[in-house]
Motif scaffolding. Structure first.
Motif, mmCIF file in Angstrom:
data_model
loop_
_atom_site.group_PDB
_atom_site.id
_atom_site.type_symbol
_atom_site.label_atom_id
_atom_site.label_comp_id
_atom_site.label_asym_id
_atom_site.label_seq_id
_atom_site.Cartn_x
_atom_site.Cartn_y
_atom_site.Cartn_z
ATOM 1 N N PHE A 59 0.843 -1.194 0.000
ATOM 2 C CA PHE A 59 0.000 0.000 0.000
ATOM 3 C C PHE A 59 0.874 1.238 0.000
ATOM 4 C CE2 PHE A 59 0.830 -0.824 4.499
ATOM 5 C CZ PHE A 59 1.147 0.443 4.974
ATOM 6 N N GLU A 60 0.240 2.361 -0.270
ATOM 7 C CA GLU A 60 0.898 3.655 -0.162
ATOM 8 C C GLU A 60 -0.092 4.648 0.425
ATOM 9 O OE1 GLU A 60 2.000 4.659 -4.138
ATOM 10 O OE2 GLU A 60 -0.054 5.086 -4.790
ATOM 11 N N GLN A 61 0.404 5.766 0.887
ATOM 12 C CA GLN A 61 -0.481 6.788 1.421
ATOM 13 C C GLN A 61 -1.419 7.292 0.319
ATOM 14 O OE1 GLN A 61 -0.955 8.224 4.558
ATOM 15 N NE2 GLN A 61 0.328 6.547 5.326
ATOM 16 N N HIS A 62 -2.692 7.346 0.625
ATOM 17 C CA HIS A 62 -3.683 7.809 -0.352
ATOM 18 C C HIS A 62 -3.494 9.290 -0.653
ATOM 19 C CE1 HIS A 62 -7.776 8.582 -2.014
ATOM 20 N NE2 HIS A 62 -7.614 7.360 -2.478
ATOM 21 N N CYS A 115 5.552 15.760 7.361
ATOM 22 C CA CYS A 115 5.200 14.674 8.278
ATOM 23 C C CYS A 115 6.038 13.428 7.962
ATOM 24 C CB CYS A 115 3.717 14.326 8.159
ATOM 25 S SG CYS A 115 2.605 15.654 8.651
ATOM 26 N N GLU A 116 6.569 12.834 9.007
ATOM 27 C CA GLU A 116 7.384 11.638 8.834
ATOM 28 C C GLU A 116 6.509 10.399 8.676
ATOM 29 O OE1 GLU A 116 10.358 11.029 11.827
ATOM 30 O OE2 GLU A 116 10.873 13.168 11.925
ATOM 31 N N LEU A 117 7.052 9.417 7.951
ATOM 32 C CA LEU A 117 6.413 8.118 7.814
ATOM 33 C C LEU A 117 7.187 7.085 8.622
ATOM 34 C CD1 LEU A 117 5.685 7.933 3.962
ATOM 35 C CD2 LEU A 117 4.171 8.739 5.777
ATOM 36 N N GLU A 143 8.567 3.017 9.071
ATOM 37 C CA GLU A 143 9.191 2.077 8.137
ATOM 38 C C GLU A 143 8.140 1.348 7.308
ATOM 39 O OE1 GLU A 143 11.718 -0.596 10.204
ATOM 40 O OE2 GLU A 143 13.150 0.952 10.824
ATOM 41 N N GLN A 144 6.931 1.197 7.852
ATOM 42 C CA GLN A 144 5.850 0.508 7.146
ATOM 43 C C GLN A 144 5.135 1.415 6.144
ATOM 44 O OE1 GLN A 144 6.078 0.441 10.648
ATOM 45 N NE2 GLN A 144 7.229 -1.481 10.539
ATOM 46 N N GLY A 145 5.485 2.711 6.134
ATOM 47 C CA GLY A 145 4.830 3.634 5.223
ATOM 48 C C GLY A 145 3.601 4.307 5.789
ATOM 49 N N LEU A 146 3.410 4.190 7.111
ATOM 50 C CA LEU A 146 2.282 4.838 7.779
ATOM 51 C C LEU A 146 2.712 6.194 8.326
ATOM 52 C CD1 LEU A 146 1.150 1.683 9.744
ATOM 53 C CD2 LEU A 146 -0.074 2.703 7.811
ATOM 54 N N LEU A 147 1.751 7.094 8.482
ATOM 55 C CA LEU A 147 2.078 8.371 9.105
ATOM 56 C C LEU A 147 2.471 8.145 10.562
ATOM 57 C CD1 LEU A 147 -0.708 10.665 7.611
ATOM 58 C CD2 LEU A 147 1.752 10.906 7.267
ATOM 59 N N LYS A 148 3.574 8.724 10.949
ATOM 60 C CA LYS A 148 4.087 8.547 12.303
ATOM 61 C C LYS A 148 3.320 9.457 13.261
ATOM 62 C CE LYS A 148 8.496 8.456 14.807
ATOM 63 N NZ LYS A 148 9.958 8.702 14.678
ATOM 64 N N VAL A 149 2.636 8.845 14.238
ATOM 65 C CA VAL A 149 1.874 9.609 15.222
ATOM 66 C C VAL A 149 2.209 9.139 16.630
ATOM 67 C CG1 VAL A 149 -0.059 10.101 13.667
ATOM 68 C CG2 VAL A 149 -0.102 8.028 15.063
ATOM 69 N N ASP A 150 1.971 10.016 17.597
ATOM 70 C CA ASP A 150 2.149 9.614 18.991
ATOM 71 C C ASP A 150 0.811 9.113 19.540
ATOM 72 O OD1 ASP A 150 0.595 11.865 19.536
ATOM 73 O OD2 ASP A 150 2.233 13.036 20.390
ATOM 74 N N PHE A 203 -1.383 10.551 21.036
ATOM 75 C CA PHE A 203 -2.454 11.539 20.906
ATOM 76 C C PHE A 203 -2.765 11.836 19.439
ATOM 77 C CE2 PHE A 203 -0.271 12.555 24.957
ATOM 78 C CZ PHE A 203 -1.301 12.233 25.815
ATOM 79 N N GLN A 204 -2.315 10.966 18.545
ATOM 80 C CA GLN A 204 -2.549 11.079 17.091
ATOM 81 C C GLN A 204 -1.887 12.310 16.485
ATOM 82 O OE1 GLN A 204 -4.170 7.623 17.555
ATOM 83 N NE2 GLN A 204 -4.194 8.473 15.504
ATOM 84 N N LYS A 205 -0.872 12.849 17.159
ATOM 85 C CA LYS A 205 -0.126 13.981 16.613
ATOM 86 C C LYS A 205 0.958 13.472 15.675
ATOM 87 C CE LYS A 205 -0.705 16.834 20.787
ATOM 88 N NZ LYS A 205 0.010 17.557 21.873
ATOM 89 N N THR A 206 1.064 14.073 14.498
ATOM 90 C CA THR A 206 2.151 13.736 13.585
ATOM 91 C C THR A 206 3.424 14.448 14.055
ATOM 92 O OG1 THR A 206 1.871 15.612 12.065
ATOM 93 C CG2 THR A 206 0.463 13.668 11.705
ATOM 94 N N THR A 207 4.472 14.346 13.267
ATOM 95 C CA THR A 207 5.737 15.002 13.628
ATOM 96 C C THR A 207 5.752 16.482 13.252
ATOM 97 O OG1 THR A 207 6.681 14.244 11.523
ATOM 98 C CG2 THR A 207 7.066 12.863 13.466
ATOM 99 N N VAL A 208 4.662 16.984 12.682
ATOM 100 C CA VAL A 208 4.532 18.411 12.368
ATOM 101 C C VAL A 208 3.492 19.019 13.305
ATOM 102 C CG1 VAL A 208 3.800 20.087 10.611
ATOM 103 C CG2 VAL A 208 5.202 18.120 9.956
#
Length: 303
Positions: free
Chosen positions: A233-236, A245-247, A249-256, A258-263
């Motif tokens: 898969f890839e990000q839609h 925003c960082e991904l 290794e699996q290609g998912l958006l990196k979140v903490d 609290f669902q916060k991305t790296t931005v």
């Protein structure tokens, strides 16, 4: 879309995660815009399961009911369109759609899911989500005790063999070429009487997405009722990456947690940020995200 172009939060993706986030924010009296192109990744799946109160319902029915309920909150607006670009502004972000409309917000929530990359096997795409499935928790009960295949190799094949054996003992692994299973994995699989077939696949014979046979390149066939597989898969949506925003290794958006991305001020929920691809999980993460975004705004305003 006429009228207001400025919002507290823009949610890109109006399926289960996005609608769930919108409901939490709407109930918090936040001005929210949902942008959605109307192409959810499960649009070919006939029924949804393992979602309490909605078990056996059509995914489109669940989504439409959710949309109706969310739009009862008059601070939530819905825009049918495709978000194609995004940029940072002095006060937040600007999102542009395919029709060149621009909307601005202080916070962004991406609930955009992922795009499955279909392998080059004729019939795969047509069966995907119907009889060619990825999740036994979502669909396994409906094909329990049926003659079932695993179309995978290596660690994915081994994981599926361990897991799916609980739903059916009539199980066969198809590696579509040379097996990449380790000797130890092969021994364990063989011990549980699960055949491993390494023939290359020509196509899947099916009737309106319901698989009937695997047809191999040597013209031999194998009849079955269901196949488990996990395509790449890839990000839609690529906008989060363009914003930095960082991904994983699996290609998912990196979140903490609290669902916060790296931005800063960019959040993500649902399939684009988790391997747990289910309506129930997407809905839960959307609800969390909406609450966190509102809480963040409340803290910023209380100074």
């Amino acid at each position: 879309m006429a009228g207001n172009k400025n919002f507290d939060t823009i949610i890109i993706g109006g399926s289960y995660a996005g609608l769930s986030a919108a409901m939490a924010l709407g109930r918090a009296l936040r001005n929210v815009l949902i942008i959605d192109s109307g192409l959810p990744c499960n649009r070919q799946t006939p029924y949804s399961h393992n979602f309490i109160t909605q078990d056996g319902e059509k995914p489109s029915v669940i989504a439409e009911k959710a949309k109706t309920q969310v739009l009862n909150y008059n601070t939530v607006k819905f825009h049918h369109g495709l978000a194609v670009s995004g940029k940072k502004t002095d006060n937040g972000f600007a999102i542009t759609t395919h029709s060149d409309e621009e909307f601005k917000a202080k916070k962004l929530i991406f609930a955009t899911g992922v795009k499955d990359i279909m392998p080059t096997i004729n019939g795969f795409a047509e069966c995907w989500g119907i009889s060619l499935i990825h999740c036994p928790y979502c669909h396994g009960y409906e094909v329990k005790n049926e003659r079932t295949g695993i179309l995978a190799n290596g660690n994915f094949a081994f994981h599926y063999a361990q897991l799916i054996r609980n739903w059916t003992k009539d199980l066969t692994i198809f590696t579509n070429g040379k097996s990449l299973l380790t000797p130890e994995q092969t021994d364990k699989i063989t011990k549980h009487n699960i055949p491993i077939i390494e023939k290359e696949i020509a196509y899947l014979k099916h009737e309106k997405g319901k698989v009937e046979q695997i047809v191999f390149k040597d013209n031999s066939t194998f009849g079955l009722r269901a196949i488990y597989s996990r395509p790449d898969f890839e990000q839609h949506c690529k906008i989060p990456e363009t914003l930095g925003c960082e991904l994983t290794e699996q290609g998912l958006l990196k979140v903490d947690m609290f669902q916060k991305t790296t931005v800063a001020n960019v959040f993500a929920c649902g399939d684009n940020a988790s391997p747990m691809r289910s309506i129930a999980y997407a809905t839960a993460t959307g609800n969390i995200t909406g609450s966190i975004v509102n809480g963040t705004m409340a803290e910023e305003e209380f100074h």
